[in-house]
Design a protein around this motif. Structure first.
Motif, mmCIF file in Angstrom:
data_model
loop_
_atom_site.group_PDB
_atom_site.id
_atom_site.type_symbol
_atom_site.label_atom_id
_atom_site.label_comp_id
_atom_site.label_asym_id
_atom_site.label_seq_id
_atom_site.Cartn_x
_atom_site.Cartn_y
_atom_site.Cartn_z
ATOM 1 N N VAL A 160 0.847 -1.192 0.000
ATOM 2 C CA VAL A 160 0.000 0.000 0.000
ATOM 3 C C VAL A 160 0.882 1.241 0.000
ATOM 4 C CG1 VAL A 160 -1.766 1.280 1.295
ATOM 5 C CG2 VAL A 160 -1.823 -1.228 1.245
ATOM 6 N N GLN A 161 0.484 2.254 -0.775
ATOM 7 C CA GLN A 161 1.210 3.519 -0.795
ATOM 8 C C GLN A 161 1.141 4.196 0.573
ATOM 9 O OE1 GLN A 161 2.772 3.248 -4.314
ATOM 10 N NE2 GLN A 161 2.833 5.299 -3.494
ATOM 11 N N VAL A 162 2.252 4.791 0.988
ATOM 12 C CA VAL A 162 2.274 5.543 2.235
ATOM 13 C C VAL A 162 1.159 6.587 2.213
ATOM 14 C CG1 VAL A 162 3.600 7.198 3.601
ATOM 15 C CG2 VAL A 162 4.720 5.172 2.668
ATOM 16 N N GLY A 163 0.367 6.621 3.268
ATOM 17 C CA GLY A 163 -0.740 7.559 3.356
ATOM 18 C C GLY A 163 -2.035 7.063 2.766
ATOM 19 N N SER A 164 -1.984 5.968 1.995
ATOM 20 C CA SER A 164 -3.204 5.382 1.441
ATOM 21 C C SER A 164 -3.734 4.311 2.385
ATOM 22 C CB SER A 164 -2.925 4.785 0.056
ATOM 23 O OG SER A 164 -2.520 5.790 -0.849
ATOM 24 N N GLN A 165 -4.857 3.710 2.029
ATOM 25 C CA GLN A 165 -5.517 2.777 2.935
ATOM 26 C C GLN A 165 -5.976 1.535 2.212
ATOM 27 O OE1 GLN A 165 -8.470 4.123 5.985
ATOM 28 N NE2 GLN A 165 -9.951 2.907 4.831
ATOM 29 N N ALA A 166 -5.830 0.398 2.891
ATOM 30 C CA ALA A 166 -6.418 -0.859 2.435
ATOM 31 C C ALA A 166 -7.184 -1.454 3.612
ATOM 32 C CB ALA A 166 -5.345 -1.826 1.961
ATOM 33 N N THR A 167 -8.297 -2.116 3.337
ATOM 34 C CA THR A 167 -9.098 -2.702 4.417
ATOM 35 C C THR A 167 -9.386 -4.170 4.142
ATOM 36 O OG1 THR A 167 -11.201 -2.067 3.386
ATOM 37 C CG2 THR A 167 -10.205 -0.505 4.945
ATOM 38 N N GLN A 168 -9.523 -4.939 5.203
ATOM 39 C CA GLN A 168 -9.990 -6.320 5.118
ATOM 40 C C GLN A 168 -10.908 -6.582 6.310
ATOM 41 O OE1 GLN A 168 -7.583 -9.577 3.878
ATOM 42 N NE2 GLN A 168 -5.930 -8.251 3.095
ATOM 43 N N LYS A 169 -11.807 -7.536 6.139
ATOM 44 C CA LYS A 169 -12.838 -7.789 7.144
ATOM 45 C C LYS A 169 -12.570 -9.072 7.923
ATOM 46 C CE LYS A 169 -16.433 -5.334 4.566
ATOM 47 N NZ LYS A 169 -16.387 -4.171 5.472
ATOM 48 N N VAL A 170 -12.925 -9.016 9.201
ATOM 49 C CA VAL A 170 -12.865 -10.173 10.092
ATOM 50 C C VAL A 170 -14.268 -10.401 10.641
ATOM 51 C CG1 VAL A 170 -11.927 -11.088 12.252
ATOM 52 C CG2 VAL A 170 -10.463 -9.725 10.732
ATOM 53 N N THR A 171 -14.712 -11.641 10.606
ATOM 54 C CA THR A 171 -16.030 -11.989 11.144
ATOM 55 C C THR A 171 -15.875 -12.636 12.507
ATOM 56 O OG1 THR A 171 -16.941 -12.329 8.934
ATOM 57 C CG2 THR A 171 -18.144 -13.309 10.769
ATOM 58 N N LEU A 172 -16.566 -12.105 13.507
ATOM 59 C CA LEU A 172 -16.598 -12.688 14.848
ATOM 60 C C LEU A 172 -17.927 -13.420 15.004
ATOM 61 C CD1 LEU A 172 -15.630 -11.038 18.223
ATOM 62 C CD2 LEU A 172 -17.779 -12.292 17.993
ATOM 63 N N THR A 173 -17.863 -14.693 15.357
ATOM 64 C CA THR A 173 -19.067 -15.506 15.524
ATOM 65 C C THR A 173 -19.148 -16.033 16.950
ATOM 66 O OG1 THR A 173 -18.964 -16.193 13.202
ATOM 67 C CG2 THR A 173 -20.324 -17.527 14.697
ATOM 68 N N ASN A 174 -20.314 -15.853 17.577
ATOM 69 C CA ASN A 174 -20.580 -16.388 18.907
ATOM 70 C C ASN A 174 -21.420 -17.647 18.757
ATOM 71 O OD1 ASN A 174 -21.254 -16.955 21.544
ATOM 72 N ND2 ASN A 174 -22.676 -15.237 21.775
ATOM 73 N N SER A 175 -20.780 -18.810 18.927
ATOM 74 C CA SER A 175 -21.505 -20.075 18.767
ATOM 75 C C SER A 175 -22.097 -20.569 20.078
ATOM 76 C CB SER A 175 -20.564 -21.148 18.204
ATOM 77 O OG SER A 175 -19.431 -21.310 19.037
ATOM 78 N N GLY A 176 -22.022 -19.759 21.125
ATOM 79 C CA GLY A 176 -22.538 -20.165 22.425
ATOM 80 C C GLY A 176 -24.042 -20.002 22.553
ATOM 81 N N SER A 177 -24.560 -20.384 23.711
ATOM 82 C CA SER A 177 -26.001 -20.328 23.963
ATOM 83 C C SER A 177 -26.406 -19.083 24.737
ATOM 84 C CB SER A 177 -26.441 -21.579 24.747
ATOM 85 O OG SER A 177 -25.719 -21.680 25.958
ATOM 86 N N SER A 178 -25.434 -18.223 25.030
ATOM 87 C CA SER A 178 -25.737 -16.971 25.718
ATOM 88 C C SER A 178 -24.970 -15.838 25.063
ATOM 89 C CB SER A 178 -25.372 -17.072 27.207
ATOM 90 O OG SER A 178 -23.996 -17.349 27.363
ATOM 91 N N ALA A 179 -25.401 -14.619 25.338
ATOM 92 C CA ALA A 179 -24.781 -13.448 24.707
ATOM 93 C C ALA A 179 -23.320 -13.321 25.129
ATOM 94 C CB ALA A 179 -25.548 -12.185 25.075
ATOM 95 N N LEU A 180 -22.496 -12.856 24.193
ATOM 96 C CA LEU A 180 -21.074 -12.609 24.436
ATOM 97 C C LEU A 180 -20.883 -11.128 24.719
ATOM 98 C CD1 LEU A 180 -18.062 -13.761 24.179
ATOM 99 C CD2 LEU A 180 -18.136 -12.794 21.868
ATOM 100 N N THR A 181 -20.299 -10.802 25.859
ATOM 101 C CA THR A 181 -20.025 -9.400 26.184
ATOM 102 C C THR A 181 -18.717 -8.961 25.531
ATOM 103 O OG1 THR A 181 -21.162 -9.597 28.304
ATOM 104 C CG2 THR A 181 -19.633 -7.747 28.043
ATOM 105 N N ILE A 182 -18.783 -7.872 24.789
ATOM 106 C CA ILE A 182 -17.586 -7.316 24.164
ATOM 107 C C ILE A 182 -17.052 -6.210 25.069
ATOM 108 C CG2 ILE A 182 -16.629 -6.155 22.144
ATOM 109 C CD1 ILE A 182 -17.568 -8.978 21.541
ATOM 110 N N ASN A 183 -15.869 -6.411 25.596
ATOM 111 C CA ASN A 183 -15.266 -5.409 26.465
ATOM 112 C C ASN A 183 -14.468 -4.372 25.683
ATOM 113 O OD1 ASN A 183 -16.215 -6.767 28.818
ATOM 114 N ND2 ASN A 183 -14.525 -8.220 28.635
ATOM 115 N N ARG A 184 -13.720 -4.846 24.680
ATOM 116 C CA ARG A 184 -12.883 -3.916 23.916
ATOM 117 C C ARG A 184 -12.371 -4.605 22.666
ATOM 118 N NH1 ARG A 184 -7.116 -1.278 25.759
ATOM 119 N NH2 ARG A 184 -7.160 0.552 24.420
#
Length: 705
Positions: A518-542
């Motif tokens: 990537v050129q200095v000062g330019s931007q590239a993005t990629q995505k990450v998928t977070l999946t909660n396979s549990g039976s209760s809600a997942l708390t996101i702290n940070r």
């Protein structure tokens, strides 16, 4: 660049009580150099030494250092990796470098105990252990080995590479055509040069003074090459009679020592299989070292010998001590050194700052030789670790020990989603005995499984056991693998550990996300998928990123519902040229928190438009009209050029070589003059001061009648 030693105070703790002593008692000095370990990896547990048994990771976790396998994968330990790991002196990013944390095992944060290297502990207990010894350069083997012969590396900062990025067997003046090594000059500009130098070495100083020397090393390419034979990279030695008279097979050292035929100074480097360089066996490497030292102790010259046993670089392993800055090349991370001699202080731990140049300085003082560079001139010698008034210490002859068959006694898995299989961890069985071994059964307990191809192992034979983790519930999970065979050590046991999780990140931890250049000062993005396979809600702290060139945005909010998922978009915006590592860190309520994904990207200030040229058909013997490539410097500093070269059948002219200021551009004009018919491919290769150098423009054209 993440870190430079110039960021730190130029400290050099001085030797205490190191008054001039009668060095003439030492007639034979041996510099025995092994491979790829830090002080904490080998001696973090040593009583009284400045060792550590915990380390801080890029996520802020304080980990108890895990158990290093007898055989490990080769962790990246090049110039960039050191700067990443040191992190400006925080010593907290050893987990970000390639192969340091595959499947969550945190191999970089591991160490051995006295039970693993008992003979090294014995030497350290009886003689002098140096706990403030540093590699000379912030990087890997090749440049550090050059420091062991010359107190400099000629500017080299990495290992030699072939055009395809792999490493040649031989590192030096007889490397294959096209081999280069990365070199940095006084201004901090990078260049790629053939790895053959002509600076003065300690061997030259010894020659001038009429003092005998030998370099014991691999000398035959077909046995694995002579990567660590540093004099191969010194032209006036490699291409002279000294290469055959003074550079001799490593196997000759034991014979010379036993027969009282050691020179005044010896370098000794091992064959690869006995070097302790991953993935070779630490145990077999220690046995080889013992064989060399026993030969000195049982030979007639022990009473007048001094052995400096050191390791050449950090190997990607954790160490807690910040490397001091003495110049732009180092010092590199701490490495072990043991000083073994009848006159070495018994049971002593030296806290004096040493580096490889310290050993050279000791030799120079002993034989009244001049300093080679500012490094050995300014380095502390090692005289404070000797006491020439003491009753000479007797030999400590040790018995080689029986090495384990299994490459690992402990296997660590990180977080793994309940009900899913981890990638396999390979445990290798190697028959290091003199008779064949039959494997009758391999079994696992707990949430672990295995497959293998182990039956009968001939002498030297190997087989692979693929261990997997399939957690049945969340939290810490443990198990054991039992290997039953005909060896006297049977059964062998491997402890298994993992963490059951309800969270999956896609892509996973390793190899993670690799961004395009990537050129200095330019931007590239990629995505990450977070999946909660549990039976209760997942708390996101940070959710955060590590690394100044990385940032993130996400749709996760404060929680993710049971069975739900969210998206984390990671951005790479390089502020500097070259390769940088980072980490995506998710802190949440899952037992396996934090979850991480490694990040890797390359920034460049060089833009080429277009990046390829097609000249179509051109009559053989004639020259085409020129086509232009515009080169842009998107950085803030002036881009300088070492060369711009077109390959055969093509030619170029340009207005670049005077340099291109930040925000400026230059033009490369290319012509095609085919010498034969048919399709003719080529390149324009641009060697410059950018961290991505060299850049290439692909060329195609067809010669016709």
């Amino acid at each position: 660049m993440v870190w430079s030693p110039s960021n730190f105070a130029q400290t050099r703790p001085q030797a205490t009580g190191a008054s001039r002593q009668d060095l003439s008692s030492i007639q034979h000095i041996i510099f025995l150099i092994k491979e790829n370990r830090t002080f904490d990896t080998y001696f973090g547990h040593f009583p009284g030494a400045n060792g550590a048994t915990t380390g801080v990771t890029s996520t802020g976790q304080v980990l108890t250092l895990r158990h290093t396998p007898d055989q490990v994968v080769n962790i990246a330990h090049d110039w960039i990796s050191v700067h990443t790991a040191v992190d400006g002196g925080k010593m907290d990013q050893f987990d970000l470098i390639p192969h340091a944390n595959i499947n969550g095992e945190y191999l970089s944060y591991s160490q051995l105990t006295q039970a693993d290297i008992p003979h090294y502990y014995s030497y350290a207990e009886h003689f002098t252990l140096a706990d403030n010894m540093f590699s000379s350069l912030i990087g890997p083997s090749f440049p550090n080995h050059l420091y062991t012969v010359a107190a400099q590396s000629g500017g080299a900062i990495n290992n030699p590479v072939l055009p395809n990025g792999s490493q040649p067997q031989n590192w030096g003046c007889d490397s294959p055509v096209g081999t280069t090594v990365q070199v940095i000059d006084a201004e901090g500009d990078f260049e790629n040069l053939f790895p053959c130098f002509d600076f003065q070495t300690l061997a030259d100083s010894l020659n001038n003074a009429g003092v005998s020397w030998k370099y014991y090393a691999e000398t035959t390419p077909d046995t694995g090459g002579y990567s660590w034979s540093a004099l191969d990279a010194v032209n006036h030695i490699r291409n002279s009679s000294q290469w055959t008279t003074n550079v001799v097979p490593y196997s000759q050292f034991v014979t010379d020592a036993m027969n009282g035929q050691l020179p005044a100074f010896s370098w000794v480097t091992p064959p690869f299989k006995k070097s302790e360089h991953p993935p070779t066996s630490t145990c077999e490497g220690e046995n080889w070292t013992v064989q060399q030292i026993n030969a000195v102790m049982q030979g007639p010259e022990w009473s007048s010998s001094a052995i400096f046993l050191a390791w050449d670089d950090w190997g990607g392993f954790y160490d807690h001590v910040v490397p001091p800055g003495v110049d732009q090349f180092g010092l590199g991370p701490r490495v072990p050194m043991i000083i073994i001699s009848p006159y070495a202080k018994a049971g002593n731990i030296s806290h004096t700052q040493y580096e490889f140049s310290s050993v050279l300085k000791f030799v120079e003082e002993r034989f009244s030789l001049p300093a080679l560079t500012a490094r050995d001139a300014n380095a502390n010698d090692t005289s404070d670790s000797f006491d020439f008034s003491q009753t000479p210490l007797p030999p400590l002859v040790l018995t080689q020990r029986t090495c384990p068959l299994n490459s690992a006694a402990n296997v660590y898995f990180g977080g793994q989603a309940v009900g899913t299989f981890s990638p396999a961890y390979i445990v290798t069985l190697t028959n290091v005995r003199s008779t064949s071994i039959t494997v009758s059964n391999i079994a696992t307990t707990g949430d672990f499984g295995q497959t293998n191809n182990c039956t009968v192992l001939s002498v030297g034979g190997k087989c692979a056991i693929n261990v997997t983790f399939d957690p049945t519930q969340t939290g810490a999970r443990t198990g054991t693998m039992t290997i039953t065979d005909t060896d006297s050590t049977s059964p062998q046991f491997v402890n298994l550990q993992g963490m059951g999780s309800e969270v999956t990140l896609t892509p996973s931890l390793y190899p993670g996300i690799i961004f395009p250049t990537v050129q200095v000062g330019s931007q590239a993005t990629q995505k990450v998928t977070l999946t909660n396979s549990g039976s209760s809600a997942l708390t996101i702290n940070r959710i955060t990123t590590v690394g100044t060139n990385y940032s993130e945005e996400n749709t996760c909010g404060k929680s993710v519902a049971a069975g739900g998922s969210c998206t984390i978009t990671v951005a790479f915006i390089p502020s500097l040229t070259g390769l940088t590592y980072g980490n995506l860190v998710v802190n949440d309520s899952d037992p396996a928190s934090p979850q991480t994904v490694l990040l890797q990207g390359i920034g460049t200030a060089v833009g080429l438009k277009p990046t390829s040229l097609n000249f179509g058909n051109q009559v053989v013997g004639t020259t085409s009209a020129s086509q232009a490539v515009n080169l842009f410097n998107t950085g803030n500093t002036t881009l300088t050029f070492a060369s711009i070269v077109a390959s055969a059948n093509y030619a170029e002219t340009d207005d670049c070589l005077g340099g291109v200021v930040g925000g400026g551009q230059c033009t490369i004009h290319v012509t095609f003059a085919p010498s034969t018919t048919g399709r003719l491919s080529g390149t324009v290769t641009i060697v410059d001061s950018d961290g991505t150098s060299p850049q290439t423009v692909n060329l195609t054209g067809t010669g016709v009648q």
